[in-house]
Design an enzyme around this catalytic site. Structure first.
Site, PDB file in Angstrom:
ATOM      1  N   ASP A 197       0.849  -1.200   0.000  1.00 33.37           N
ATOM      2  CA  ASP A 197       0.000   0.000   0.000  1.00 33.37           C
ATOM      3  C   ASP A 197       0.888   1.255   0.000  1.00 33.37           C
ATOM      4  O   ASP A 197       1.870   1.349   0.733  1.00 33.37           O
ATOM      5  CB  ASP A 197      -0.914   0.004   1.227  1.00 33.37           C
ATOM      6  CG  ASP A 197      -2.057   0.995   1.079  1.00 33.37           C
ATOM      7  OD1 ASP A 197      -3.218   0.551   0.945  1.00 33.37           O
ATOM      8  OD2 ASP A 197      -1.796   2.222   1.094  1.00 33.37           O
ATOM      9  N   ILE A 198       0.511   2.228  -0.814  1.00 36.59           N
ATOM     10  CA  ILE A 198       1.305   3.454  -0.963  1.00 36.59           C
ATOM     11  C   ILE A 198       1.280   4.307   0.309  1.00 36.59           C
ATOM     12  O   ILE A 198       2.187   5.129   0.529  1.00 36.59           O
ATOM     13  CB  ILE A 198       0.800   4.247  -2.190  1.00 36.59           C
ATOM     14  CG1 ILE A 198       1.884   5.141  -2.769  1.00 36.59           C
ATOM     15  CG2 ILE A 198      -0.459   5.034  -1.874  1.00 36.59           C
ATOM     16  CD1 ILE A 198       1.541   5.706  -4.149  1.00 36.59           C
ATOM     17  N   ASN A 242     -13.015  -2.822   2.536  1.00 38.35           N
ATOM     18  CA  ASN A 242     -13.932  -1.707   2.711  1.00 38.35           C
ATOM     19  C   ASN A 242     -14.956  -1.687   1.574  1.00 38.35           C
ATOM     20  O   ASN A 242     -14.603  -1.954   0.422  1.00 38.35           O
ATOM     21  CB  ASN A 242     -13.154  -0.390   2.716  1.00 38.35           C
ATOM     22  CG  ASN A 242     -12.240  -0.270   3.922  1.00 38.35           C
ATOM     23  OD1 ASN A 242     -12.626  -0.643   5.024  1.00 38.35           O
ATOM     24  ND2 ASN A 242     -11.032   0.246   3.725  1.00 38.35           N
ATOM     25  N   GLY A 248     -15.212   3.900   3.916  1.00 37.50           N
ATOM     26  CA  GLY A 248     -14.035   4.621   3.427  1.00 37.50           C
ATOM     27  C   GLY A 248     -13.412   4.030   2.183  1.00 37.50           C
ATOM     28  O   GLY A 248     -12.232   4.254   1.912  1.00 37.50           O
ATOM     29  N   GLN A 249     -14.193   3.273   1.401  1.00 39.20           N
ATOM     30  CA  GLN A 249     -13.632   2.731   0.152  1.00 39.20           C
ATOM     31  C   GLN A 249     -13.301   3.886  -0.791  1.00 39.20           C
ATOM     32  O   GLN A 249     -14.139   4.759  -1.041  1.00 39.20           O
ATOM     33  CB  GLN A 249     -14.620   1.770  -0.517  1.00 39.20           C
ATOM     34  CG  GLN A 249     -14.025   1.100  -1.763  1.00 39.20           C
ATOM     35  CD  GLN A 249     -14.960   0.066  -2.402  1.00 39.20           C
ATOM     36  OE1 GLN A 249     -16.106  -0.104  -1.967  1.00 39.20           O
ATOM     37  NE2 GLN A 249     -14.474  -0.598  -3.431  1.00 39.20           N
ATOM     38  N   HIS A 276     -10.316  -5.205  -3.123  1.00 36.91           N
ATOM     39  CA  HIS A 276      -8.979  -5.550  -2.644  1.00 36.91           C
ATOM     40  C   HIS A 276      -9.088  -5.905  -1.173  1.00 36.91           C
ATOM     41  O   HIS A 276      -9.864  -5.299  -0.433  1.00 36.91           O
ATOM     42  CB  HIS A 276      -8.005  -4.381  -2.838  1.00 36.91           C
ATOM     43  CG  HIS A 276      -8.531  -3.060  -2.398  1.00 36.91           C
ATOM     44  ND1 HIS A 276      -9.427  -2.318  -3.154  1.00 36.91           N
ATOM     45  CD2 HIS A 276      -8.340  -2.352  -1.265  1.00 36.91           C
ATOM     46  CE1 HIS A 276      -9.740  -1.213  -2.509  1.00 36.91           C
ATOM     47  NE2 HIS A 276      -9.095  -1.214  -1.352  1.00 36.91           N
ATOM     48  N   LEU A 277      -8.285  -6.883  -0.786  1.00 40.49           N
ATOM     49  CA  LEU A 277      -8.137  -7.195   0.632  1.00 40.49           C
ATOM     50  C   LEU A 277      -6.942  -6.427   1.154  1.00 40.49           C
ATOM     51  O   LEU A 277      -5.859  -6.498   0.567  1.00 40.49           O
ATOM     52  CB  LEU A 277      -7.842  -8.689   0.820  1.00 40.49           C
ATOM     53  CG  LEU A 277      -8.993  -9.678   0.836  1.00 40.49           C
ATOM     54  CD1 LEU A 277      -8.424 -11.087   1.033  1.00 40.49           C
ATOM     55  CD2 LEU A 277      -9.984  -9.344   1.949  1.00 40.49           C
ATOM     56  N   HIS A 278      -7.143  -5.680   2.237  1.00 37.79           N
ATOM     57  CA  HIS A 278      -6.020  -5.093   2.958  1.00 37.79           C
ATOM     58  C   HIS A 278      -5.492  -6.174   3.907  1.00 37.79           C
ATOM     59  O   HIS A 278      -6.267  -6.704   4.722  1.00 37.79           O
ATOM     60  CB  HIS A 278      -6.469  -3.915   3.825  1.00 37.79           C
ATOM     61  CG  HIS A 278      -6.968  -2.721   3.075  1.00 37.79           C
ATOM     62  ND1 HIS A 278      -6.202  -1.591   2.893  1.00 37.79           N
ATOM     63  CD2 HIS A 278      -8.159  -2.465   2.482  1.00 37.79           C
ATOM     64  CE1 HIS A 278      -6.905  -0.683   2.230  1.00 37.79           C
ATOM     65  NE2 HIS A 278      -8.102  -1.190   1.968  1.00 37.79           N
TER      66      HIS A 278
END
Ligand code: 5GP
Ligand code: ZN
Length: 114
Positions: free
Chosen positions: A30-31, A87, A93-94, A100-102
């Protein structure tokens, strides 16, 4: 899908720190990481939100979870624990409308989440 950030990353049109790839999915850092380990596990197929997952995607979704577990083990966070989050829409907060899975770990996670 045109103009989708994660479609572009999975097609290598936009660079990302990809740590895993196969024919169905990519995983990249993640950035804007929210934990020492924060990896996004992303299907190559464009699906906008969890609400758009269909029965045809059952194997794909299982693949994402198994991939998350494999990466958690490789990163050495599986025994202490980690969090998987998807999300969905505004209240959660998407911000990127390609599922995507965090995978979050490497620190203690609070509950309930903010
Ligand atoms: P969401 O808010 O949709 O659940 O998660 C989107 C995630 O994508 C955020 O954690 C955000 O930091 C990450 N992100 C947004 N743009 C980029 C990008 O260009 N590259 C990478 N590697 N991550 C991104
Ligand atoms: Zn997409």
């Amino acid at each position: 899908m045109k103009d989708c950030l994660f479609c572009k990353i999975s097609a290598k049109k936009i660079p990302a720190n990809i740590i895993y790839e196969d024919s169905e999915a990519v995983a990249f850092i993640d950035i804007n990481p929210q934990a020492p380990v924060h990896i996004l596990i992303v299907p190559k197929k464009h699906i906008s939100t969890s609400l758009d997952i269909t029965e045809k995607d059952n194997a794909l979704i299982g693949h994402l979870f198994r991939l998350a577990a494999k990466i958690a083990k490789e990163k050495g966070i599986s025994e202490r624990g980690f969090r998987l989050v998807m999300n969905t829409n505004a209240d959660a907060g998407q911000t990127v409308f390609h599922i995507h899975l965090h995978l979050l770990g490497g620190r203690h996670m609070h509950w309930p989440p903010g």
